[in-house]
Design a protein around this motif. Structure first.
Motif, PDB file in Angstrom:
ATOM      1  N   GLU A  80      -6.751 -10.053  -1.366  1.00 41.72           N
ATOM      2  CA  GLU A  80      -6.680  -8.591  -1.477  1.00 41.72           C
ATOM      3  C   GLU A  80      -7.698  -7.912  -0.560  1.00 41.72           C
ATOM      4  O   GLU A  80      -8.861  -8.268  -0.530  1.00 41.72           O
ATOM      5  CB  GLU A  80      -6.941  -8.165  -2.925  1.00 41.72           C
ATOM      6  N   TYR A  81      -7.212  -6.907   0.148  1.00 41.80           N
ATOM      7  CA  TYR A  81      -8.088  -6.126   1.023  1.00 41.80           C
ATOM      8  C   TYR A  81      -9.001  -5.228   0.185  1.00 41.80           C
ATOM      9  O   TYR A  81      -8.681  -4.895  -0.963  1.00 41.80           O
ATOM     10  CB  TYR A  81      -7.254  -5.236   1.933  1.00 41.80           C
ATOM     11  N   PHE A  82     -10.094  -4.803   0.806  1.00 40.96           N
ATOM     12  CA  PHE A  82     -10.984  -3.844   0.139  1.00 40.96           C
ATOM     13  C   PHE A  82     -10.190  -2.580  -0.227  1.00 40.96           C
ATOM     14  O   PHE A  82      -9.394  -2.091   0.555  1.00 40.96           O
ATOM     15  CB  PHE A  82     -12.148  -3.457   1.056  1.00 40.96           C
ATOM     16  N   MET A  83     -10.465  -2.081  -1.404  1.00 38.35           N
ATOM     17  CA  MET A  83      -9.707  -0.935  -1.925  1.00 38.35           C
ATOM     18  C   MET A  83     -10.610  -0.030  -2.765  1.00 38.35           C
ATOM     19  O   MET A  83     -11.703  -0.432  -3.169  1.00 38.35           O
ATOM     20  CB  MET A  83      -8.556  -1.451  -2.786  1.00 38.35           C
ATOM     21  N   THR A  84     -10.126   1.164  -3.021  1.00 37.62           N
ATOM     22  CA  THR A  84     -10.834   2.056  -3.950  1.00 37.62           C
ATOM     23  C   THR A  84     -10.395   1.711  -5.385  1.00 37.62           C
ATOM     24  O   THR A  84      -9.432   0.965  -5.593  1.00 37.62           O
ATOM     25  CB  THR A  84     -10.529   3.534  -3.663  1.00 37.62           C
ATOM     26  N   ARG A  85     -11.090   2.277  -6.357  1.00 34.14           N
ATOM     27  CA  ARG A  85     -10.731   1.991  -7.760  1.00 34.14           C
ATOM     28  C   ARG A  85      -9.315   2.461  -8.063  1.00 34.14           C
ATOM     29  O   ARG A  85      -8.557   1.766  -8.721  1.00 34.14           O
ATOM     30  CB  ARG A  85     -11.712   2.716  -8.704  1.00 34.14           C
ATOM     31  N   GLY A  86      -8.990   3.648  -7.588  1.00 34.42           N
ATOM     32  CA  GLY A  86      -7.680   4.235  -7.881  1.00 34.42           C
ATOM     33  C   GLY A  86      -7.766   5.078  -9.147  1.00 34.42           C
ATOM     34  O   GLY A  86      -8.487   4.735 -10.092  1.00 34.42           O
ATOM     35  N   HIS A  87      -7.073   6.195  -9.140  1.00 31.76           N
ATOM     36  CA  HIS A  87      -7.163   7.111 -10.287  1.00 31.76           C
ATOM     37  C   HIS A  87      -5.971   8.062 -10.355  1.00 31.76           C
ATOM     38  O   HIS A  87      -5.310   8.321  -9.353  1.00 31.76           O
ATOM     39  CB  HIS A  87      -8.458   7.935 -10.200  1.00 31.76           C
ATOM     40  N   TYR A  88      -5.730   8.557 -11.557  1.00 30.11           N
ATOM     41  CA  TYR A  88      -4.945   9.772 -11.757  1.00 30.11           C
ATOM     42  C   TYR A  88      -5.938  10.932 -11.744  1.00 30.11           C
ATOM     43  O   TYR A  88      -7.150  10.722 -11.828  1.00 30.11           O
ATOM     44  CB  TYR A  88      -4.253   9.749 -13.129  1.00 30.11           C
ATOM     45  N   HIS A  89      -5.436  12.138 -11.674  1.00 33.26           N
ATOM     46  CA  HIS A  89      -6.311  13.291 -11.897  1.00 33.26           C
ATOM     47  C   HIS A  89      -6.223  13.689 -13.364  1.00 33.26           C
ATOM     48  O   HIS A  89      -5.175  13.550 -13.995  1.00 33.26           O
ATOM     49  CB  HIS A  89      -5.903  14.462 -10.993  1.00 33.26           C
ATOM     50  N   VAL A  90      -7.359  14.154 -13.879  1.00 34.43           N
ATOM     51  CA  VAL A  90      -7.373  14.618 -15.269  1.00 34.43           C
ATOM     52  C   VAL A  90      -6.368  15.755 -15.431  1.00 34.43           C
ATOM     53  O   VAL A  90      -5.575  15.776 -16.373  1.00 34.43           O
ATOM     54  CB  VAL A  90      -8.798  15.073 -15.666  1.00 34.43           C
ATOM     55  N   ARG A  91      -6.406  16.659 -14.489  1.00 33.89           N
ATOM     56  CA  ARG A  91      -5.427  17.752 -14.485  1.00 33.89           C
ATOM     57  C   ARG A  91      -4.134  17.263 -13.846  1.00 33.89           C
ATOM     58  O   ARG A  91      -4.105  16.935 -12.662  1.00 33.89           O
ATOM     59  CB  ARG A  91      -5.983  18.963 -13.708  1.00 33.89           C
ATOM     60  N   ARG A  92      -3.096  17.207 -14.645  1.00 28.42           N
ATOM     61  CA  ARG A  92      -1.843  16.605 -14.185  1.00 28.42           C
ATOM     62  C   ARG A  92      -1.067  17.498 -13.222  1.00 28.42           C
ATOM     63  O   ARG A  92      -0.038  17.078 -12.694  1.00 28.42           O
ATOM     64  CB  ARG A  92      -0.987  16.232 -15.392  1.00 28.42           C
TER      65      ARG A  92
END
Ligand code: M6P
Ligand code: ZN
Length: 186
Positions: A80-92
């Motif tokens: 796996e390549y380096f990546m960010t954590r990844g997220h949704y936004h709290v405000r949908r």
């Protein structure tokens, strides 16, 4: 009163001299992100000070939008390549835009209902992230991946879902080439 201003962004390094928010994300803080735990342990044993990515943000009190850069260093843990954590936004109801300035990568996106998409990250491509799509960027190249992002100040990061379940699809190296594969652990 908020006043207009021009903010310099160095598209090579991702430096934003006038940024007023900054953080560095060491690889050691990304335990659990990568499928191959043994490869992760071996990597951090060999590279205890390695940095995964850095974020610089320009935010003005009372403004509706803010922006900044993310500089992602090249690397791999297991396949796996380096990546960010990844997220949704709290405000949908809040999306985001990622304008890649240097390097190469892929943006992995998914909805809560199970839709997945990938958007190439390459200089000149601005990725449109619609509201309520989780997003994770991956540096698939040998150089730093630098992108500018633009978002509502009140969007907020919601990490819980991706932290717990991971993402549905992974960006992996298969014989030196990028492959997008289903996440067996999802
Ligand atoms: C982008 C933006 C930031 C985000 C950063 C790192 O620059 O979306 O808001 O913080 O990527 O991603 P993450 O927070 O998922 O690790
Ligand atoms: Zn975001």
């Amino acid at each position: 009163m908020l006043l207009p201003e021009g903010v310099f962004i160095d598209g090579r390094s991702g430096a934003v001299p006038n940024a007023n928010e900054r953080y560095v994300k060491p690889v050691t803080e990304l335990r659990g992100l990568y499928r191959d735990a043994a490869a992760f342990d071996a990597y951090v044993a060999q590279n205890p000070a390695a940095v995964g990515y850095e974020v610089a943000g320009f935010r003005r009190e009372g403004a509706d939008i803010f922006f900044g850069t993310t500089t992602m260093y090249p690397g791999k843990i297991g396949d796996e390549y380096f990546m960010t954590r990844g997220h949704y936004h709290v405000r949908r109801d809040c999306g985001e835009a990622y304008y890649t300035q240097s390097g190469n990568g892929v943006l992995l996106l998914q909805t809560r209902e199970g839709e997945t998409r990938e958007v190439e990250m390459a200089p000149g491509i601005c990725a449109f992230i619609p509201p309520d799509w989780a997003h994770r960027s991956v540096n698939t190249g040998a150089e730093p991946l630098v992108f500018a992002w633009f978002c509502q100040t009140t969007a907020g990061h919601d990490y819980a879902d991706i932290l717990t379940h991971g993402m549905r699809r992974l960006a992996v190296d298969r014989d030196g080439k990028l492959a997008i594969v289903p996440n067996p652990g999802f």
